[in-house]
Design a protein around this motif. Sequence first.
Motif, mmCIF file in Angstrom:
data_model
loop_
_atom_site.group_PDB
_atom_site.id
_atom_site.type_symbol
_atom_site.label_atom_id
_atom_site.label_comp_id
_atom_site.label_asym_id
_atom_site.label_seq_id
_atom_site.Cartn_x
_atom_site.Cartn_y
_atom_site.Cartn_z
ATOM 1 N N THR A 1 37.770 23.583 22.918
ATOM 2 C CA THR A 1 39.235 23.643 23.050
ATOM 3 C C THR A 1 39.894 23.834 21.687
ATOM 4 O OG1 THR A 1 39.576 21.236 22.916
ATOM 5 C CG2 THR A 1 39.202 22.176 25.104
ATOM 6 N N GLN B 1 39.626 27.417 20.751
ATOM 7 C CA GLN B 1 40.644 28.221 21.439
ATOM 8 C C GLN B 1 41.956 28.157 20.664
ATOM 9 O OE1 GLN B 1 41.454 27.180 25.569
ATOM 10 N NE2 GLN B 1 43.438 28.197 25.508
ATOM 11 N N ALA C 1 43.549 31.365 18.497
ATOM 12 C CA ALA C 1 44.897 31.854 18.837
ATOM 13 C C ALA C 1 45.793 31.847 17.608
ATOM 14 C CB ALA C 1 45.497 30.999 19.951
ATOM 15 N N LYS D 1 52.805 34.490 23.063
ATOM 16 C CA LYS D 1 51.641 34.323 23.934
ATOM 17 C C LYS D 1 50.499 33.635 23.183
ATOM 18 C CE LYS D 1 48.418 36.756 26.904
ATOM 19 N NZ LYS D 1 47.925 38.038 27.386
ATOM 20 N N ALA D 2 50.281 34.002 21.926
ATOM 21 C CA ALA D 2 49.237 33.368 21.116
ATOM 22 C C ALA D 2 49.552 31.882 20.909
ATOM 23 C CB ALA D 2 49.106 34.080 19.773
ATOM 24 N N ARG E 1 51.281 30.025 22.913
ATOM 25 C CA ARG E 1 51.083 29.396 24.222
ATOM 26 C C ARG E 1 49.588 29.147 24.469
ATOM 27 N NH1 ARG E 1 54.510 32.220 26.533
ATOM 28 N NH2 ARG E 1 53.253 34.036 27.033
ATOM 29 N N THR E 2 48.743 30.096 24.077
ATOM 30 C CA THR E 2 47.288 29.950 24.219
ATOM 31 C C THR E 2 46.789 28.801 23.348
ATOM 32 O OG1 THR E 2 47.039 32.297 24.714
ATOM 33 C CG2 THR E 2 45.068 31.136 23.952
ATOM 34 N N ASP F 1 47.748 25.602 24.949
ATOM 35 C CA ASP F 1 46.886 25.335 26.096
ATOM 36 C C ASP F 1 45.560 24.726 25.645
ATOM 37 O OD1 ASP F 1 46.299 25.501 28.956
ATOM 38 O OD2 ASP F 1 44.891 27.096 28.411
ATOM 39 N N GLY F 2 45.011 25.236 24.549
ATOM 40 C CA GLY F 2 43.780 24.659 23.997
ATOM 41 C C GLY F 2 43.995 23.220 23.564
ATOM 42 N N GLU G 1 56.015 28.398 19.972
ATOM 43 C CA GLU G 1 56.223 29.393 21.026
ATOM 44 C C GLU G 1 57.714 29.661 21.223
ATOM 45 O OE1 GLU G 1 55.440 30.250 25.779
ATOM 46 O OE2 GLU G 1 54.798 28.328 24.943
#
Length: 149
Positions: free
Chosen positions: A42, A45, A49, A66-67, A69-70, A73-74, A117
């Motif tokens: 994680t 990730q 990003a 988007k990066a 947000r990724t 998320d990780g 973000e």
Amino acid sequence: MTVLVLMKMNTIFNRIVLPVMTVSLVLAQPTMADDDTPLAKTMEQMSDALKSLRKMDKSDWAGAAKAARTAADGCRKGMAFIPILVEEMKDGKEKTQAIADYRRMMGLSYAALCELELAYLDEDQAKVDAAMKKVKAGKKEGHKKYEDD
């Protein structure tokens, strides 16, 4: 005679010492590297990003959002795990405090990534810089406390 002794020593080395050293090195490898843990995946990730932002065109606000947000998320996924250094601690107050502090730091990191973000969505470079400063500070603190170097 010296040549025969050297040849015999070379044979002993090749037949006995070298294979023993090779087997020892193979057996010395950990069965599960720290990089293979779910937490490490994680964090990778998140790191990948964030690294992608450096290579991205500065005018690609949507791609950067988007990066971010990724990465967030990780971070969110990483909250479900406990660092190995903490997990291996003896049960007690210190371990409980370390777990709580880890969750606090991950929560702050998640919030900073969400701010990042939002800054990209607002297309505001000053906000991006401020959010990125928080992200880097959180990463530095987390690695200092919870990563075995």
